[in-house]
Design an enzyme around this catalytic site. Structure first.
Site, PDB file in Angstrom:
ATOM      1  CB  ALA A  75      80.722   7.076  72.013  1.00  0.00           C
ATOM      2  NE  ARG A  83      86.035  20.561  73.691  1.00  0.00           N
ATOM      3  CZ  ARG A  83      84.737  20.692  73.962  1.00  0.00           C
ATOM      4  NH1 ARG A  83      84.312  21.688  74.721  1.00  0.00           N
ATOM      5  NH2 ARG A  83      83.857  19.820  73.498  1.00  0.00           N
ATOM      6  N   GLY A 100      77.589  16.537  64.438  1.00  0.00           N
ATOM      7  CA  GLY A 100      76.979  17.044  65.666  1.00  0.00           C
ATOM      8  C   GLY A 100      76.110  16.022  66.384  1.00  0.00           C
ATOM      9  CB  THR A 101      74.876  16.022  69.895  1.00  0.00           C
ATOM     10  OG1 THR A 101      74.490  17.409  69.829  1.00  0.00           O
ATOM     11  CG2 THR A 101      76.197  15.938  70.632  1.00  0.00           C
ATOM     12  CG  ASP A 136      81.760  13.998  77.022  1.00  0.00           C
ATOM     13  OD1 ASP A 136      80.547  13.859  77.254  1.00  0.00           O
ATOM     14  OD2 ASP A 136      82.250  15.055  76.559  1.00  0.00           O
ATOM     15  CE1 TYR A 164     112.713 -14.392  90.189  1.00  0.00           C
ATOM     16  CE2 TYR A 164     114.402 -15.868  89.343  1.00  0.00           C
ATOM     17  CZ  TYR A 164     113.153 -15.273  89.229  1.00  0.00           C
ATOM     18  OH  TYR A 164     112.344 -15.577  88.161  1.00  0.00           O
ATOM     19  CG  ASN A 194     115.207 -20.781 106.959  1.00  0.00           C
ATOM     20  OD1 ASN A 194     114.484 -19.959 107.518  1.00  0.00           O
ATOM     21  ND2 ASN A 194     116.442 -20.506 106.574  1.00  0.00           N
ATOM     22  CB  ALA A 254     126.051 -20.914 103.731  1.00  0.00           C
ATOM     23  NE  ARG A 286     131.154 -24.258 102.107  1.00  0.00           N
ATOM     24  CZ  ARG A 286     130.360 -24.209 103.153  1.00  0.00           C
ATOM     25  NH1 ARG A 286     129.190 -23.600 103.080  1.00  0.00           N
ATOM     26  NH2 ARG A 286     130.724 -24.766 104.288  1.00  0.00           N
TER      27      ARG A 286
HETATM   28  C1  UD1 Z   1      77.467  18.918  75.009  1.00  0.00           C
HETATM   29  C2  UD1 Z   1      76.158  19.709  74.868  1.00  0.00           C
HETATM   30  C3  UD1 Z   1      76.132  20.773  75.959  1.00  0.00           C
HETATM   31  C4  UD1 Z   1      76.278  20.112  77.321  1.00  0.00           C
HETATM   32  C5  UD1 Z   1      77.531  19.251  77.382  1.00  0.00           C
HETATM   33  C6  UD1 Z   1      77.530  18.435  78.679  1.00  0.00           C
HETATM   34  C7  UD1 Z   1      75.563  19.720  72.491  1.00  0.00           C
HETATM   35  C8  UD1 Z   1      75.539  20.519  71.246  1.00  0.00           C
HETATM   36  N1  UD1 Z   1      76.068  20.299  73.559  1.00  0.00           N
HETATM   37  O1  UD1 Z   1      78.547  19.832  74.774  1.00  0.00           O
HETATM   38  O2  UD1 Z   1      74.884  21.471  75.918  1.00  0.00           O
HETATM   39  O3  UD1 Z   1      76.295  21.117  78.345  1.00  0.00           O
HETATM   40  O4  UD1 Z   1      77.554  18.329  76.288  1.00  0.00           O
HETATM   41  O5  UD1 Z   1      78.687  17.670  78.805  1.00  0.00           O
HETATM   42  O6  UD1 Z   1      75.082  18.605  72.504  1.00  0.00           O
HETATM   43  N2  UD1 Z   1      79.287  13.325  69.557  1.00  0.00           N
HETATM   44  C9  UD1 Z   1      78.930  12.440  68.556  1.00  0.00           C
HETATM   45  N3  UD1 Z   1      78.836  12.887  67.273  1.00  0.00           N
HETATM   46  C10 UD1 Z   1      79.039  14.185  66.955  1.00  0.00           C
HETATM   47  C11 UD1 Z   1      79.390  15.088  67.976  1.00  0.00           C
HETATM   48  C12 UD1 Z   1      79.493  14.636  69.262  1.00  0.00           C
HETATM   49  O7  UD1 Z   1      78.736  11.253  68.809  1.00  0.00           O
HETATM   50  O8  UD1 Z   1      78.916  14.509  65.768  1.00  0.00           O
HETATM   51  C13 UD1 Z   1      79.417  12.830  70.934  1.00  0.00           C
HETATM   52  C14 UD1 Z   1      80.791  13.067  71.525  1.00  0.00           C
HETATM   53  O9  UD1 Z   1      81.623  11.948  71.280  1.00  0.00           O
HETATM   54  C15 UD1 Z   1      80.497  13.239  73.004  1.00  0.00           C
HETATM   55  C16 UD1 Z   1      79.074  13.761  73.034  1.00  0.00           C
HETATM   56  O10 UD1 Z   1      78.522  13.540  71.762  1.00  0.00           O
HETATM   57  O11 UD1 Z   1      80.559  12.002  73.703  1.00  0.00           O
HETATM   58  C17 UD1 Z   1      79.015  15.248  73.370  1.00  0.00           C
HETATM   59  O12 UD1 Z   1      79.863  15.960  72.475  1.00  0.00           O
HETATM   60  P1  UD1 Z   1      80.878  17.057  72.986  1.00  0.00           P
HETATM   61  O13 UD1 Z   1      81.647  17.533  71.836  1.00  0.00           O
HETATM   62  O14 UD1 Z   1      81.597  16.577  74.159  1.00  0.00           O
HETATM   63  O15 UD1 Z   1      79.843  18.196  73.423  1.00  0.00           O
HETATM   64  P2  UD1 Z   1      80.060  19.328  74.530  1.00  0.00           P
HETATM   65  O16 UD1 Z   1      80.777  20.466  73.919  1.00  0.00           O
HETATM   66  O17 UD1 Z   1      80.615  18.754  75.753  1.00  0.00           O
HETATM   67 MG    MG Z   2      81.534  16.991  76.190  1.00  0.00          MG
END
Ligand code: UD1
Ligand code: MG
Length: 483
Positions: free
Chosen positions: A12, A18, A81-82, A105, A369, A380, A426, A443
Protein backbone atom coordinates in the site's frame (compact mmCIF):
# COMPACT_ATOMS: atom_id res chain seq x y z
CA UNK A 1 -9.14 -20.61 11.82
CA UNK A 2 -5.55 -20.02 12.97
CA UNK A 3 -2.54 -20.20 10.66
CA UNK A 4 0.53 -19.57 12.78
CA UNK A 5 2.91 -20.21 9.88
CA UNK A 6 1.21 -17.52 7.73
CA UNK A 7 1.66 -13.77 7.43
CA UNK A 8 -0.37 -11.34 5.36
CA UNK A 9 1.40 -8.58 3.41
CA UNK A 10 -0.61 -5.74 1.93
CA UNK A 11 1.24 -3.52 -0.54
CA UNK A 12 0.00 0.00 0.00
CA UNK A 13 2.93 2.34 -0.59
CA UNK A 14 2.01 3.53 -4.08
CA UNK A 15 0.83 7.03 -4.87
CA UNK A 16 -1.92 6.10 -7.28
CA UNK A 17 -0.83 8.53 -9.99
CA UNK A 18 -3.71 7.49 -12.24
CA UNK A 19 -6.29 8.66 -9.66
CA UNK A 20 -5.01 12.24 -9.93
CA UNK A 21 -5.54 12.80 -6.23
CA UNK A 22 -3.81 14.39 -3.26
CA UNK A 23 -5.01 11.44 -1.17
CA UNK A 24 -2.99 8.20 -1.14
CA UNK A 25 -4.63 5.56 -3.32
CA UNK A 26 -5.44 3.00 -0.62
CA UNK A 27 -7.29 5.65 1.40
CA UNK A 28 -9.85 6.16 -1.34
CA UNK A 29 -13.14 4.59 -0.39
CA UNK A 30 -15.12 1.82 -2.04
CA UNK A 31 -18.16 0.16 -0.53
CA UNK A 32 -18.19 2.59 2.39
CA UNK A 33 -14.66 1.93 3.68
CA UNK A 34 -11.12 2.79 2.64
CA UNK A 35 -9.73 0.24 0.23
CA UNK A 36 -6.99 -0.79 2.63
CA UNK A 37 -9.53 -1.43 5.39
CA UNK A 38 -11.58 -3.62 3.04
CA UNK A 39 -8.48 -5.68 2.29
CA UNK A 40 -7.48 -6.01 5.96
CA UNK A 41 -11.02 -7.15 6.83
CA UNK A 42 -11.04 -9.72 4.04
CA UNK A 43 -7.79 -11.18 5.41
CA UNK A 44 -8.98 -11.39 9.02
CA UNK A 45 -10.56 -14.82 8.52
CA UNK A 46 -7.16 -16.26 7.53
CA UNK A 47 -6.01 -16.15 11.14
CA UNK A 48 -2.48 -15.17 10.12
CA UNK A 49 0.19 -14.55 12.75
CA UNK A 50 0.54 -10.96 11.57
CA UNK A 51 -0.70 -8.50 8.98
CA UNK A 52 1.95 -6.22 7.54
CA UNK A 53 1.05 -3.16 5.51
CA UNK A 54 3.83 -1.66 3.37
CA UNK A 55 3.32 2.10 3.45
CA UNK A 56 5.03 4.93 1.58
CA UNK A 57 2.96 7.74 0.12
CA UNK A 58 1.24 9.64 2.93
CA UNK A 59 2.57 6.98 5.25
CA UNK A 60 1.43 8.77 8.41
CA UNK A 61 -2.21 8.81 7.39
CA UNK A 62 -2.09 5.25 6.09
CA UNK A 63 -0.43 4.07 9.32
CA UNK A 64 -3.11 5.87 11.36
CA UNK A 65 -5.75 4.00 9.37
CA UNK A 66 -4.27 0.50 9.46
CA UNK A 67 -2.67 0.20 12.91
CA UNK A 68 -5.98 0.55 14.81
CA UNK A 69 -7.15 -2.38 12.67
CA UNK A 70 -4.43 -4.56 14.13
CA UNK A 71 -1.90 -4.31 11.29
CA UNK A 72 1.83 -3.57 11.57
CA UNK A 73 3.27 -1.08 9.12
CA UNK A 74 6.59 -1.09 7.33
CA UNK A 75 7.90 1.96 5.48
CA UNK A 76 9.00 1.66 1.85
CA UNK A 77 10.80 4.89 0.95
CA UNK A 78 11.32 5.42 -1.97
CA UNK A 79 9.00 3.01 -3.80
CA UNK A 80 10.89 0.86 -6.28
CA UNK A 81 8.05 -1.49 -7.20
CA UNK A 82 5.98 -4.34 -5.81
CA UNK A 83 8.98 -6.70 -5.59
CA UNK A 84 10.96 -4.07 -3.70
CA UNK A 85 7.99 -3.61 -1.36
CA UNK A 86 8.21 -7.31 -0.47
CA UNK A 87 11.95 -7.02 0.19
CA UNK A 88 11.26 -4.13 2.54
CA UNK A 89 8.71 -6.27 4.43
CA UNK A 90 11.12 -9.19 4.77
CA UNK A 91 12.43 -8.45 8.24
CA UNK A 92 8.96 -7.91 9.65
CA UNK A 93 7.88 -11.30 8.31
CA UNK A 94 10.15 -13.02 10.85
CA UNK A 95 10.00 -16.79 10.55
CA UNK A 96 6.62 -17.03 8.84
CA UNK A 97 6.65 -19.88 6.33
CA UNK A 98 4.00 -18.57 3.98
CA UNK A 99 2.73 -15.14 3.00
CA UNK A 100 -0.50 -14.13 1.36
CA UNK A 101 0.42 -10.97 -0.55
CA UNK A 102 -2.25 -8.55 -1.75
CA UNK A 103 -2.32 -5.13 -3.35
CA UNK A 104 -4.08 -2.45 -1.34
CA UNK A 105 -6.15 -1.47 -4.37
CA UNK A 106 -8.14 -4.65 -5.01
CA UNK A 107 -10.69 -4.47 -2.19
CA UNK A 108 -13.40 -6.86 -3.45
CA UNK A 109 -11.53 -10.04 -2.60
CA UNK A 110 -13.52 -12.31 -0.25
CA UNK A 111 -12.29 -14.29 2.75
CA UNK A 112 -13.42 -17.63 1.23
CA UNK A 113 -11.31 -16.97 -1.87
CA UNK A 114 -8.23 -16.27 0.23
CA UNK A 115 -8.79 -19.39 2.32
CA UNK A 116 -9.07 -21.46 -0.85
CA UNK A 117 -5.87 -19.87 -2.22
CA UNK A 118 -3.96 -20.87 0.90
CA UNK A 119 -5.43 -24.37 0.88
CA UNK A 120 -4.44 -25.03 -2.74
CA UNK A 121 -0.97 -23.58 -2.15
CA UNK A 122 -0.43 -25.98 0.74
CA UNK A 123 -1.85 -29.00 -1.06
CA UNK A 124 0.22 -28.35 -4.24
CA UNK A 125 3.31 -27.80 -2.11
CA UNK A 126 3.88 -24.80 -4.35
CA UNK A 127 6.50 -22.06 -4.27
CA UNK A 128 3.91 -19.58 -5.50
CA UNK A 129 0.17 -19.70 -6.12
CA UNK A 130 -1.27 -16.85 -8.13
CA UNK A 131 -4.93 -15.88 -7.96
CA UNK A 132 -5.94 -15.22 -11.56
CA UNK A 133 -9.17 -14.35 -13.31
CA UNK A 134 -10.51 -14.76 -16.80
CA UNK A 135 -12.02 -11.48 -17.93
CA UNK A 136 -13.62 -10.02 -21.06
CA UNK A 137 -11.41 -6.91 -21.00
CA UNK A 138 -7.89 -7.64 -19.71
CA UNK A 139 -6.53 -4.16 -20.40
CA UNK A 140 -4.49 -2.66 -17.56
CA UNK A 141 -3.58 -5.99 -15.98
CA UNK A 142 -0.57 -8.29 -16.10
CA UNK A 143 -1.28 -11.35 -18.28
CA UNK A 144 -0.72 -14.96 -17.28
CA UNK A 145 1.50 -17.12 -19.47
CA UNK A 146 0.60 -20.76 -18.92
CA UNK A 147 2.90 -23.77 -18.98
CA UNK A 148 0.08 -26.25 -18.49
CA UNK A 149 -3.48 -26.49 -17.19
CA UNK A 150 -2.36 -25.68 -13.70
CA UNK A 151 1.17 -24.26 -13.99
CA UNK A 152 2.29 -20.74 -14.84
CA UNK A 153 5.49 -19.81 -16.65
CA UNK A 154 5.39 -16.01 -16.32
CA UNK A 155 3.35 -12.88 -15.73
CA UNK A 156 3.76 -10.19 -18.38
CA UNK A 157 2.94 -6.62 -17.46
CA UNK A 158 0.71 -4.64 -19.81
CA UNK A 159 3.57 -2.37 -20.87
CA UNK A 160 5.72 -5.35 -21.85
CA UNK A 161 3.23 -7.37 -23.87
CA UNK A 162 4.54 -8.71 -27.14
CA UNK A 163 2.77 -9.85 -30.31
CA UNK A 164 -0.53 -11.51 -29.59
CA UNK A 165 0.00 -11.59 -25.77
CA UNK A 166 -2.42 -8.68 -25.50
CA UNK A 167 -5.19 -11.14 -26.47
CA UNK A 168 -4.59 -13.28 -23.37
CA UNK A 169 -7.61 -12.81 -21.16
CA UNK A 170 -6.33 -14.50 -18.01
CA UNK A 171 -5.04 -11.76 -15.74
CA UNK A 172 -2.91 -11.46 -12.63
CA UNK A 173 -4.92 -10.32 -9.59
CA UNK A 174 -1.67 -9.41 -7.77
CA UNK A 175 -2.95 -11.64 -4.95
CA UNK A 176 -0.54 -14.48 -4.28
CA UNK A 177 0.50 -17.06 -1.76
CA UNK A 178 4.28 -17.51 -1.50
CA UNK A 179 6.50 -19.97 0.28
CA UNK A 180 8.90 -17.37 1.60
CA UNK A 181 12.05 -19.53 1.61
CA UNK A 182 11.57 -19.87 -2.16
CA UNK A 183 10.55 -16.26 -2.80
CA UNK A 184 13.60 -14.45 -1.38
CA UNK A 185 16.27 -16.01 -3.65
CA UNK A 186 14.01 -15.59 -6.69
CA UNK A 187 13.33 -11.95 -5.87
CA UNK A 188 17.08 -11.34 -5.51
CA UNK A 189 17.49 -12.26 -9.15
CA UNK A 190 14.85 -9.83 -10.43
CA UNK A 191 16.24 -6.81 -12.28
CA UNK A 192 14.38 -3.55 -12.81
CA UNK A 193 14.04 -4.26 -16.53
CA UNK A 194 11.14 -1.95 -17.29
CA UNK A 195 10.57 1.65 -18.15
CA UNK A 196 9.73 2.58 -14.55
CA UNK A 197 13.01 1.01 -13.31
CA UNK A 198 11.00 -0.92 -10.73
CA UNK A 199 11.46 -4.38 -9.24
CA UNK A 200 8.28 -6.22 -10.15
CA UNK A 201 7.02 -8.97 -7.88
CA UNK A 202 5.49 -10.49 -10.99
CA UNK A 203 9.00 -11.15 -12.37
CA UNK A 204 9.84 -13.31 -9.34
CA UNK A 205 7.09 -15.65 -10.49
CA UNK A 206 8.89 -16.18 -13.83
CA UNK A 207 12.19 -16.79 -12.01
CA UNK A 208 10.57 -19.48 -9.83
CA UNK A 209 8.94 -21.15 -12.82
CA UNK A 210 12.23 -21.11 -14.78
CA UNK A 211 14.00 -22.83 -11.85
CA UNK A 212 11.39 -25.59 -12.01
CA UNK A 213 9.65 -24.61 -8.78
CA UNK A 214 5.93 -25.23 -8.60
CA UNK A 215 3.99 -22.12 -9.60
CA UNK A 216 0.26 -22.68 -9.88
CA UNK A 217 -2.70 -20.58 -10.87
CA UNK A 218 -5.94 -20.51 -8.96
CA UNK A 219 -8.72 -19.02 -11.09
CA UNK A 220 -11.15 -16.86 -9.12
CA UNK A 221 -14.70 -18.18 -9.40
CA UNK A 222 -16.04 -14.64 -9.60
CA UNK A 223 -13.71 -12.47 -11.67
CA UNK A 224 -15.15 -9.28 -10.15
CA UNK A 225 -13.36 -10.10 -6.90
CA UNK A 226 -9.97 -9.24 -8.33
CA UNK A 227 -10.84 -5.87 -9.84
CA UNK A 228 -8.03 -3.40 -9.15
CA UNK A 229 -8.69 0.31 -8.70
CA UNK A 230 -6.17 2.40 -10.60
CA UNK A 231 -8.60 5.07 -11.84
CA UNK A 232 -11.72 6.88 -10.60
CA UNK A 233 -13.76 4.81 -13.04
CA UNK A 234 -12.36 1.60 -11.50
CA UNK A 235 -13.29 2.92 -8.04
CA UNK A 236 -16.85 3.66 -9.13
CA UNK A 237 -17.21 0.18 -10.61
CA UNK A 238 -15.85 -1.52 -7.48
CA UNK A 239 -18.06 0.64 -5.24
CA UNK A 240 -21.07 -0.37 -7.34
CA UNK A 241 -20.30 -4.06 -6.84
CA UNK A 242 -19.84 -3.67 -3.06
CA UNK A 243 -23.17 -1.82 -2.82
CA UNK A 244 -24.83 -4.49 -4.92
CA UNK A 245 -23.57 -7.25 -2.61
CA UNK A 246 -24.73 -5.33 0.47
CA UNK A 247 -28.24 -4.84 -0.93
CA UNK A 248 -28.44 -8.52 -1.84
CA UNK A 249 -27.36 -9.47 1.70
CA UNK A 250 -30.14 -7.30 3.19
CA UNK A 251 -32.70 -8.70 0.77
CA UNK A 252 -31.61 -12.20 1.82
CA UNK A 253 -32.26 -11.09 5.41
CA UNK A 254 -35.88 -10.28 4.51
CA UNK A 255 -35.74 -6.61 3.57
CA UNK A 256 -37.65 -5.31 0.52
CA UNK A 257 -35.63 -2.84 -1.54
CA UNK A 258 -37.45 -1.14 -4.40
CA UNK A 259 -35.36 -0.21 -7.46
CA UNK A 260 -32.31 -1.51 -5.57
CA UNK A 261 -29.77 0.09 -7.89
CA UNK A 262 -30.89 3.52 -6.64
CA UNK A 263 -30.34 2.70 -2.96
CA UNK A 264 -26.96 3.25 -1.25
CA UNK A 265 -26.24 1.22 1.88
CA UNK A 266 -23.08 1.31 3.99
CA UNK A 267 -21.51 -1.98 5.08
CA UNK A 268 -22.41 -1.88 8.79
CA UNK A 269 -26.11 -1.16 8.25
CA UNK A 270 -28.60 -3.77 9.47
CA UNK A 271 -32.36 -3.98 8.90
CA UNK A 272 -35.07 -6.34 10.11
CA UNK A 273 -37.57 -8.52 8.33
CA UNK A 274 -40.34 -6.97 6.24
CA UNK A 275 -38.78 -3.54 6.32
CA UNK A 276 -39.31 -1.68 3.04
CA UNK A 277 -36.73 0.66 1.54
CA UNK A 278 -38.07 2.85 -1.24
CA UNK A 279 -36.08 4.19 -4.22
CA UNK A 280 -33.33 6.78 -3.79
CA UNK A 281 -32.73 6.10 -0.09
CA UNK A 282 -29.30 6.24 1.58
CA UNK A 283 -28.63 4.22 4.73
CA UNK A 284 -25.29 5.31 6.12
CA UNK A 285 -22.85 4.68 8.95
CA UNK A 286 -24.05 2.40 11.72
CA UNK A 287 -27.74 2.75 10.96
CA UNK A 288 -29.84 -0.02 12.53
CA UNK A 289 -33.41 -0.56 11.39
CA UNK A 290 -35.87 -2.89 13.07
CA UNK A 291 -38.66 -4.98 11.57
CA UNK A 292 -41.60 -3.73 9.47
CA UNK A 293 -40.22 -0.20 9.08
CA UNK A 294 -40.74 1.88 5.95
CA UNK A 295 -38.12 4.31 4.69
CA UNK A 296 -39.68 6.28 1.89
CA UNK A 297 -38.16 7.73 -1.24
CA UNK A 298 -35.21 10.09 -1.03
CA UNK A 299 -34.58 9.83 2.71
CA UNK A 300 -31.06 9.78 4.15
CA UNK A 301 -30.38 7.98 7.45
CA UNK A 302 -26.97 8.08 9.07
CA UNK A 303 -26.17 6.42 12.40
CA UNK A 304 -29.92 6.22 12.99
CA UNK A 305 -31.42 3.62 15.29
CA UNK A 306 -34.98 2.71 14.35
CA UNK A 307 -36.97 0.23 16.46
CA UNK A 308 -39.89 -1.67 14.88
CA UNK A 309 -42.76 -0.28 12.76
CA UNK A 310 -41.12 3.11 12.27
CA UNK A 311 -42.04 5.14 9.19
CA UNK A 312 -39.66 7.69 7.70
CA UNK A 313 -41.73 9.56 5.13
CA UNK A 314 -40.20 10.83 1.90
CA UNK A 315 -37.21 13.18 1.74
CA UNK A 316 -36.37 13.15 5.43
CA UNK A 317 -32.93 13.22 7.05
CA UNK A 318 -32.27 11.32 10.25
CA UNK A 319 -28.79 11.61 11.76
CA UNK A 320 -27.50 10.02 14.96
CA UNK A 321 -30.98 9.69 16.48
CA UNK A 322 -33.02 6.98 18.17
CA UNK A 323 -36.61 6.40 17.07
CA UNK A 324 -38.65 3.97 19.19
CA UNK A 325 -41.49 1.71 18.06
CA UNK A 326 -44.13 3.21 15.80
CA UNK A 327 -42.55 6.65 15.39
CA UNK A 328 -43.50 8.48 12.18
CA UNK A 329 -41.32 11.30 10.85
CA UNK A 330 -41.55 13.43 7.71
CA UNK A 331 -42.07 13.99 4.88
CA UNK A 332 -39.31 16.61 4.75
CA UNK A 333 -38.29 16.22 8.40
CA UNK A 334 -34.77 16.90 9.58
CA UNK A 335 -33.56 15.09 12.67
CA UNK A 336 -30.06 16.24 13.49
CA UNK A 337 -27.89 14.53 16.09
CA UNK A 338 -28.68 13.43 19.60
CA UNK A 339 -32.44 12.91 19.49
CA UNK A 340 -34.54 10.30 21.18
CA UNK A 341 -38.11 10.05 19.92
CA UNK A 342 -40.09 7.71 22.13
CA UNK A 343 -42.80 5.29 21.00
CA UNK A 344 -45.53 6.74 18.82
CA UNK A 345 -44.02 10.20 18.42
CA UNK A 346 -45.02 12.02 15.23
CA UNK A 347 -42.78 14.64 13.66
CA UNK A 348 -44.21 16.13 10.50
CA UNK A 349 -43.14 18.18 7.53
CA UNK A 350 -40.48 20.88 7.77
CA UNK A 351 -39.76 20.08 11.39
CA UNK A 352 -36.15 20.23 12.57
CA UNK A 353 -35.17 18.50 15.79
CA UNK A 354 -31.77 18.61 17.51
CA UNK A 355 -30.50 17.12 20.81
CA UNK A 356 -34.05 16.63 22.02
CA UNK A 357 -35.96 13.94 23.84
CA UNK A 358 -39.61 13.68 22.92
CA UNK A 359 -41.98 11.63 25.05
CA UNK A 360 -44.42 8.94 23.95
CA UNK A 361 -47.20 9.97 21.63
CA UNK A 362 -46.15 13.62 21.40
CA UNK A 363 -46.75 15.37 18.09
CA UNK A 364 -44.94 18.21 16.30
CA UNK A 365 -46.51 18.10 12.89
CA UNK A 366 -45.58 21.27 11.02
CA UNK A 367 -42.83 23.86 10.48
CA UNK A 368 -41.13 23.68 13.85
CA UNK A 369 -37.66 23.86 15.41
CA UNK A 370 -37.03 21.91 18.58
CA UNK A 371 -33.46 22.21 19.86
CA UNK A 372 -32.08 21.16 23.28
CA UNK A 373 -35.64 20.34 24.33
CA UNK A 374 -37.03 17.75 26.68
CA UNK A 375 -40.69 17.19 26.02
CA UNK A 376 -43.01 14.90 27.93
CA UNK A 377 -45.59 12.49 26.57
CA UNK A 378 -48.85 13.22 24.74
CA UNK A 379 -47.96 16.87 24.26
CA UNK A 380 -48.99 18.82 21.18
CA UNK A 381 -46.50 21.20 19.62
CA UNK A 382 -48.39 23.56 17.30
CA UNK A 383 -47.36 24.58 13.81
CA UNK A 384 -44.49 27.04 13.67
CA UNK A 385 -43.30 26.56 17.25
CA UNK A 386 -39.68 27.60 17.74
CA UNK A 387 -37.44 26.87 20.70
CA UNK A 388 -35.08 29.85 20.92
CA UNK A 389 -32.27 27.74 22.32
CA UNK A 390 -29.31 29.98 21.49
CA UNK A 391 -28.66 33.44 22.89
CA UNK A 392 -25.63 34.06 20.72
CA UNK A 393 -23.30 32.60 23.33
CA UNK A 394 -24.77 29.48 24.90
CA UNK A 395 -27.28 26.76 24.12
CA UNK A 396 -30.13 26.67 26.67
CA UNK A 397 -32.71 23.98 27.43
CA UNK A 398 -36.48 24.02 26.94
CA UNK A 399 -38.47 21.68 29.16
CA UNK A 400 -42.09 20.93 28.39
CA UNK A 401 -44.19 18.56 30.49
CA UNK A 402 -46.75 15.87 29.68
CA UNK A 403 -50.05 16.62 27.94
CA UNK A 404 -49.09 20.25 27.36
CA UNK A 405 -50.40 22.25 24.41
CA UNK A 406 -48.16 24.73 22.64
CA UNK A 407 -50.25 26.97 20.38
CA UNK A 408 -49.09 27.65 16.82
CA UNK A 409 -46.40 30.21 16.07
CA UNK A 410 -45.10 30.33 19.62
CA UNK A 411 -41.51 31.12 20.45
CA UNK A 412 -40.19 29.61 23.64
CA UNK A 413 -37.15 31.60 24.78
CA UNK A 414 -34.82 29.21 26.61
CA UNK A 415 -34.05 28.43 29.34
CA UNK A 416 -37.73 27.89 29.90
CA UNK A 417 -40.20 25.41 31.40
CA UNK A 418 -43.79 24.68 30.49
CA UNK A 419 -45.46 22.50 33.12
CA UNK A 420 -47.65 19.40 32.73
CA UNK A 421 -51.00 20.09 31.14
CA UNK A 422 -50.19 23.78 30.56
CA UNK A 423 -51.27 25.79 27.52
CA UNK A 424 -49.31 28.35 25.57
CA UNK A 425 -51.53 30.65 23.55
CA UNK A 426 -50.86 30.79 19.82
CA UNK A 427 -48.47 33.53 18.73
CA UNK A 428 -46.90 33.96 22.15
CA UNK A 429 -43.29 34.79 22.87
CA UNK A 430 -42.78 32.95 26.14
CA UNK A 431 -39.96 34.27 28.32
CA UNK A 432 -41.19 33.14 31.72
CA UNK A 433 -41.98 29.62 32.93
CA UNK A 434 -45.58 28.51 32.51
CA UNK A 435 -46.82 26.59 35.57
CA UNK A 436 -48.51 23.19 35.28
CA UNK A 437 -52.13 23.49 34.19
CA UNK A 438 -51.75 27.23 33.53
CA UNK A 439 -52.01 29.33 30.37
CA UNK A 440 -49.08 31.37 29.10
CA UNK A 441 -50.15 34.16 26.81
CA UNK A 442 -47.71 36.80 25.61
CA UNK A 443 -48.87 38.75 22.60
CA UNK A 444 -50.41 42.12 21.69
CA UNK A 445 -54.11 42.34 22.49
CA UNK A 446 -56.38 42.49 19.44
CA UNK A 447 -58.49 45.57 18.71
CA UNK A 448 -61.36 45.53 16.15
CA UNK A 449 -62.33 48.79 14.37
CA UNK A 450 -65.93 48.64 13.12
CA UNK A 451 -66.47 49.80 9.50
CA UNK A 452 -62.78 50.45 8.97
CA UNK A 453 -62.52 48.35 5.78
CA UNK A 454 -65.33 49.96 3.75
CA UNK A 455 -64.08 53.44 4.69
CA UNK A 456 -60.62 52.43 3.49
CA UNK A 457 -62.02 51.14 0.17
CA UNK A 458 -63.88 54.43 -0.44
CA UNK A 459 -60.73 56.42 0.18
CA UNK A 460 -58.74 54.20 -2.20
CA UNK A 461 -61.40 54.47 -4.93
CA UNK A 462 -61.50 58.29 -4.91
CA UNK A 463 -57.68 58.55 -4.80
CA UNK A 464 -57.23 56.28 -7.85
CA UNK A 465 -59.99 58.16 -9.82
CA UNK A 466 -58.10 61.44 -9.37
CA UNK A 467 -54.85 59.81 -10.54
CA UNK A 468 -56.44 58.53 -13.81
CA UNK A 469 -57.67 62.02 -14.72
CA UNK A 470 -54.25 63.61 -14.31
CA UNK A 471 -52.67 60.78 -16.39
CA UNK A 472 -55.05 61.44 -19.34
CA UNK A 473 -54.24 65.13 -19.36
CA UNK A 474 -50.46 64.55 -19.30
CA UNK A 475 -50.63 62.07 -22.26
CA UNK A 476 -52.36 64.79 -24.35
CA UNK A 477 -49.56 67.29 -23.73
CA UNK A 478 -46.74 64.87 -24.57
CA UNK A 479 -48.27 64.10 -28.02
CA UNK A 480 -48.39 67.78 -28.82
CA UNK A 481 -44.80 68.20 -27.85
CA UNK A 482 -43.62 65.43 -30.15
CA UNK A 483 -45.12 67.05 -33.22
C1 UD1 B 1 -0.28 -4.82 -10.45
C2 UD1 B 1 0.49 -6.01 -11.05
C3 UD1 B 1 -0.30 -6.52 -12.25
C4 UD1 B 1 -1.71 -6.89 -11.81
C5 UD1 B 1 -2.40 -5.72 -11.12
C6 UD1 B 1 -3.72 -6.18 -10.51
C7 UD1 B 1 2.87 -5.62 -10.65
C8 UD1 B 1 4.16 -5.20 -11.25
N1 UD1 B 1 1.82 -5.61 -11.43
O1 UD1 B 1 -0.31 -3.79 -11.44
O2 UD1 B 1 0.33 -7.69 -12.78
O3 UD1 B 1 -2.47 -7.33 -12.95
O4 UD1 B 1 -1.58 -5.22 -10.06
O5 UD1 B 1 -4.41 -5.13 -9.91
O6 UD1 B 1 2.84 -6.01 -9.49
N2 UD1 B 1 2.98 -0.70 -4.39
C9 UD1 B 1 3.86 -0.59 -3.33
N3 UD1 B 1 5.14 -0.19 -3.57
C10 UD1 B 1 5.59 0.05 -4.83
C11 UD1 B 1 4.69 -0.08 -5.90
C12 UD1 B 1 3.40 -0.47 -5.66
O7 UD1 B 1 3.50 -0.80 -2.18
O8 UD1 B 1 6.77 0.39 -4.96
C13 UD1 B 1 1.59 -1.10 -4.11
C14 UD1 B 1 0.58 -0.08 -4.60
O9 UD1 B 1 0.28 0.84 -3.56
C15 UD1 B 1 -0.63 -0.94 -4.94
C16 UD1 B 1 -0.02 -2.29 -5.29
O10 UD1 B 1 1.31 -2.28 -4.82
O11 UD1 B 1 -1.50 -1.10 -3.84
C17 UD1 B 1 -0.04 -2.56 -6.79
O12 UD1 B 1 0.58 -1.47 -7.46
P1 UD1 B 1 -0.07 -0.79 -8.74
O13 UD1 B 1 0.77 0.34 -9.13
O14 UD1 B 1 -1.49 -0.57 -8.52
O15 UD1 B 1 0.13 -1.98 -9.79
P2 UD1 B 1 -0.75 -2.28 -11.09
O16 UD1 B 1 -0.27 -1.44 -12.21
O17 UD1 B 1 -2.18 -2.22 -10.77
MG1 MG C 1 -3.24 -1.45 -9.21
Amino acid sequence: MKNNDLAVVILAAGKGTRLKSSLAKVLHRAGGRTMVEQVIRACAALGANKTIVVVGHQSEVVVATVEPLGATSVLQQPQHGTGHAMQVARRALGNSKFAIVLPGDAPLVRPETLKALLASHRSANAAATVLTAVVADPRGYGRILRKSDTAISAIVEESQLRGDQAEINEINSAIYCFTLAKLWPALAQVKPNNKHREIYLTDAVAVLAAKGDIVVAQVAADSREVLGCNTRADLAEVDRIFRDWKRLALMDAGVTIQLPETVLIDPDVVAGEDTVIEPGVQLLGKTKIGARCIVRAGSVLSDAILADDVVVEAHSMVADSRLDDGVIVGPFARLRGGNHLKAGVRVGNFVEVKKSTIGEGTKAMHLTYLGDAKIGSKTNIGAGTITCNYDGFLKKPTIIGNKAFIGSDSTLVAPIRVGDGAYVAAGSTITENVPADGLGIARGRQMNKAGWASKKRRERASASGAKKNTAKKSRGTSKKRRR
